[in-house]
Each structure stands twice: as C-alpha cells, then as structure tokens.
Scaffold this motif. Structure first.
Motif, PDB file in Angstrom:
ATOM      1  N   VAL A 136       0.860  -1.186   0.000  1.00  0.00           N
ATOM      2  CA  VAL A 136       0.000   0.000   0.000  1.00  0.00           C
ATOM      3  C   VAL A 136       0.894   1.234   0.000  1.00  0.00           C
ATOM      4  CG1 VAL A 136      -1.739   1.300   1.317  1.00  0.00           C
ATOM      5  CG2 VAL A 136      -1.836  -1.202   1.236  1.00  0.00           C
ATOM      6  N   THR A 140      -1.890   6.692   1.383  1.00  0.00           N
ATOM      7  CA  THR A 140      -3.142   6.004   1.715  1.00  0.00           C
ATOM      8  C   THR A 140      -3.101   5.467   3.140  1.00  0.00           C
ATOM      9  OG1 THR A 140      -3.548   5.406  -0.598  1.00  0.00           O
ATOM     10  CG2 THR A 140      -4.641   4.075   1.087  1.00  0.00           C
ATOM     11  N   TRP A 141      -2.024   4.800   3.476  1.00  0.00           N
ATOM     12  CA  TRP A 141      -1.883   4.210   4.813  1.00  0.00           C
ATOM     13  C   TRP A 141      -1.866   5.287   5.895  1.00  0.00           C
ATOM     14  CZ3 TRP A 141       2.325   4.643   8.260  1.00  0.00           C
ATOM     15  CH2 TRP A 141       2.280   3.781   9.378  1.00  0.00           C
ATOM     16  N   THR A 143      -2.991   8.388   5.746  1.00  0.00           N
ATOM     17  CA  THR A 143      -4.252   9.129   5.811  1.00  0.00           C
ATOM     18  C   THR A 143      -5.254   8.404   6.690  1.00  0.00           C
ATOM     19  OG1 THR A 143      -3.912  10.139   3.632  1.00  0.00           O
ATOM     20  CG2 THR A 143      -6.191   9.984   4.429  1.00  0.00           C
ATOM     21  N   GLU A 144      -5.295   7.085   6.611  1.00  0.00           N
ATOM     22  CA  GLU A 144      -6.220   6.307   7.439  1.00  0.00           C
ATOM     23  C   GLU A 144      -5.913   6.449   8.926  1.00  0.00           C
ATOM     24  OE1 GLU A 144      -5.790   2.390   5.935  1.00  0.00           O
ATOM     25  OE2 GLU A 144      -7.044   2.733   4.156  1.00  0.00           O
ATOM     26  N   ARG A 145      -4.693   6.791   9.263  1.00  0.00           N
ATOM     27  CA  ARG A 145      -4.277   6.847  10.667  1.00  0.00           C
ATOM     28  C   ARG A 145      -4.145   8.261  11.217  1.00  0.00           C
ATOM     29  NH1 ARG A 145      -3.502   2.684   8.144  1.00  0.00           N
ATOM     30  NH2 ARG A 145      -3.406   0.613   9.136  1.00  0.00           N
ATOM     31  N   GLY A 147      -5.170  11.286   9.098  1.00  0.00           N
ATOM     32  CA  GLY A 147      -5.884  12.290   8.321  1.00  0.00           C
ATOM     33  C   GLY A 147      -5.053  12.771   7.147  1.00  0.00           C
ATOM     34  N   PRO A 148      -5.708  13.323   6.130  1.00  0.00           N
ATOM     35  CA  PRO A 148      -4.997  13.680   4.892  1.00  0.00           C
ATOM     36  C   PRO A 148      -3.955  14.778   5.069  1.00  0.00           C
ATOM     37  CG  PRO A 148      -7.285  14.448   4.835  1.00  0.00           C
ATOM     38  CD  PRO A 148      -7.167  13.547   6.012  1.00  0.00           C
ATOM     39  N   ALA A 151      -0.908  13.377   6.869  1.00  0.00           N
ATOM     40  CA  ALA A 151      -0.260  12.390   6.001  1.00  0.00           C
ATOM     41  C   ALA A 151       0.558  13.086   4.922  1.00  0.00           C
ATOM     42  CB  ALA A 151      -1.302  11.476   5.377  1.00  0.00           C
TER      43      ALA A 151
END
Length: 406
Positions: A136, A140-141, A143-145, A147-148, A151
C-alpha cells in the motif's frame, strides 16, 4: 572465511589465497571503499579503480573554502555503518548543532514558516515501520491513521531521507522506516566534522594500510579476471556488465549550495511540508565548513520526471526568501546541480529492498554494491551493507578459485 573481525582492529584472521588472482573493486565511493577494506581485512589482494581523480563518490566534499557535500548528508547513529566505522577508528571527529541552533528548526506549512509541525506528524512518525504494509502506498496508509493533512505533511517531511518528488506514492513500509529515523528524538543524525571527504579519506588511508592498491582516474571498460565488485551507479554498472536489467527507480533532485554572509537569527533547517524540500545551514554544527563570517547552506528540492530544474530552484529560492532575509545580497558563492538517478533506491508499493538488483550476479564472479541494490538500510547504509556483502561473496569465490588451483 566465516570468522568475525577482531573488535579492536576490524581485521578477520587472514586466509591463504595462494598466488591466485585477487579481488577487483570498481568504484571508490562508500560502497567500494567498504568492500575493499572488508576483502583486504580477510587477507585478499585488492585493487580498487576509481574513474574520478578523487575518491568518495557522492560523499565527496568540495575543495576550497566551502566544504560542501554533494547534497545534504548526515550519518545516522543507529545505522550499521556507524558501528562498522567506529570499530575501525574511522568515525573521526563529529559535529552536532548546539541546542540554540537545533531550536531554529522551521517548518514551511500553509505558505508560512512555523516553529512547530502540524499536530500528529511526530505521533505518526513513532508508529512501527514493521506494521506498515509493503503493498500500500504511504499516503493512503498514513491518511487512514492521521488524516490527509498530516499524512501529506509527513510524506513531504520524509523527503529529506528520500530525495523523491512524491514520497506518498511509495511503499508505506519503506517510507515509514525513513520517517521514524528522520524524526527520531533525540535526533539520530550527526555529521563528520569537515565534511564527508574527511571520512572517505580515513577509509582510503585504512584501505591502503591494509595493502589495497588504489588507482584513481582509471575507467574500467572490460571486466578483469577474478572476482569483481562493481560499486558504481546502476547506470554505470549496466553499461559495464551489458545488462539492461540493472534498473531501479530513484529520485530526481535539484541541489543548491550557498555561502552567505552571516546573519544572526537564520534558521538551522527549513523543512518544506507543503511540498518536498529541505534547506540546512551546515555551519550551524560545523563552522569550519566556511570562512569566518560566512555560513554554508545546502538544499535539496525533489522534482518529478520532466520538471525543469528552474522550477526546483524557484522553490528553493522561495524558501530562502522566507527563512533567510536578504540572502541574495549576502550570497558570496553559489553552486547548482541536478541529481538524476544518483539519490539511492526508492521502493514502490509491492516491492522491498529484496526486489532490487541482486548483489550476486549468478555465479559469474561479479557482485554489485551501491545504494540501489538488494541490501537493507537507509541512504548510505545500503552502500555500506552491500559493500560488506559483496566483498564477503567475492572472498568465497576467490577461495574456490584458490582451492581449484586456478
């Protein structure tokens, strides 16, 4: 052949290789010098060829009053090469910024310079790299943890250890390992006093003391007999070995070096979190890099394929406008370069260092070393690790030749 080096000298018990051909090392950068020392410590006869008149590869330090490296360089304390160098007495004097200078770390975020990064960046950096997925992309990884916004800022921050225009597009595991190292507290980064040229000079001196024959200004166009360690860029290795498969992605980076008349209050570092980029005042930790009353600033601005160098320089100058008031009038020396494919390997999603070009070229007696081959580590650590591995394999090949009477 499998014996360990002596803790005091780094030398392994020598092996009688007989009158057989020795080991040839092509390339006198960090990987080549490491390979040459490793082979010579085991008792092999070693010849090292370097095409340039000076050793060091990208670890060369400019001659003259401004001791600039080829791009911002740092030596990470936790790296395997730290212990390897220390064991042999090659680390030499080190420089670290005083606390007052370290406090002048600035972040370019939201179009302005700030004293602190976005909330969550360093919390993200503390996450385990082992838990980040390989298949991945980092953005992407992350952002999931986190926020954008965080990240993206983290991806841009870690460009200092990647020299790549889009770190968020690379493997999450690959980027996270470098984010943890680059954001570690206390900082891992330290600096050879006087520039990296002093470090490579010590390595070269140690190699010569071990009996390594070093020939500079000699370009190797055909492979010599006996085991060969090719410690060059992949581009040069591809031409020498006539192997079009020797390819791996790297970065494309604008390098900018400046000597400025000293002004109190200039930042130590400007880290661009709006886009990948980094400026560092290296005289903050080592005033000897420039004459008295002047300071050396080095920057790297990654740019994408096809992006003109001028665009990277414009971004660097914008950061200078924000962080170094009056820098144009204070400039007494300037150097620019575009580093293309010379910035180490980067791993896209779905790949790891094991997928890069193999060190052992399949029973041919040729072994690769450098910072784009299949060896672990961050930045120059890949060159050191691959140099040791390549030399160890070359020694085994040499022992087989000697045992066969060749």
């Amino acid at each position: 052949m499998g014996s360990s080096p002596s803790p005091s000298t780094g030398r392994s018990p020598s092996t009688d290789f007989g009158p057989s051909t020795g080991i040839t090392v092509v390339g006198g950068g960090l990987a080549g010098l490491t390979a040459a020392i490793t082979a010579a410590e085991a008792g092999a006869r070693v010849t090292l060829h370097e095409a340039h008149r000076t050793l060091g590869g990208r670890a060369r330090t400019a001659e003259g009053p401004y001791a600039a490296n080829e791009g911002p360089h740092a030596l990470y304390r936790r790296g395997p090469h730290w212990h390897w160098l220390k064991q042999r007495g090659l680390l030499g004097p080190l420089a670290n910024p005083p606390l007052r200078e370290a406090a002048r770390f600035r972040f370019h975020h939201g179009g302005a310079l700030r004293r602190i990064p976005p909330a969550g960046l360093f919390a993200l950096a503390r996450r385990s790299a082992e838990r980040a997925p390989t298949d991945v992309d980092f953005l992407t990884w992350a952002t999931e943890r986190a926020g954008p916004a965080t990240a993206r800022a983290a991806a841009h921050y870690v460009a200092v250890a990647l020299f790549h225009h889009d770190p968020g597009s690379l493997s999450a595991a690959f980027v996270q390992e470098r984010l943890r190292r680059a954001a570690a507290l206390p900082p891992e980064a330290t600096y050879p006093a006087g520039g990296w040229g002093g470090l490579t000079a010590r390595m070269a001196g140690h190699a010569r003391n071990l009996g390594v024959r070093i020939e500079t200004s000699t370009r190797v166009d055909t492979l010599p007999d006996g085991p060969v360690v090719v410690a060059t860029s992949l581009d040069a290795a591809r031409r020498l070995l006539k192997d079009d498969g020797l390819r791996w992605p790297g970065g494309r980076t604008v390098l900018l070096d400046l000597a400025l008349r000293t002004r109190r209050g200039d930042p130590f570092v400007v880290s661009d979190l709006d886009a990948p980029g980094w400026l560092e005042r290296f005289t903050a930790q080592d005033p000897s890099l420039a004459p008295a009353g002047e300071q050396l600033v080095q920057g790297q601005i990654p740019i994408g394929p096809g992006t003109p160098r001028a665009e990277g320089l414009a971004r660097a100058e914008h950061l200078l406008d924000l962080g170094f008031p009056g820098w144009r009038e204070r400039t007494v020396w300037r150097r620019e370069a575009l580093a293309n494919g010379r910035t180490g390997a980067v791993d896209p999603p779905g790949t790891t260092w094991r997928d890069r070009p193999r060190i052992d070229r399949g029973g041919t007696g040729v072994f690769l070393a450098g910072d784009q081959v299949a060896a672990p580590g961050v930045l120059s650590e890949v060159a050191f690790t691959s140099g040791i591995t390549a030399a160890s394999l070359a020694l085994k090949a040499l022992a087989r030749i000697s045992a066969g009477g060749a």
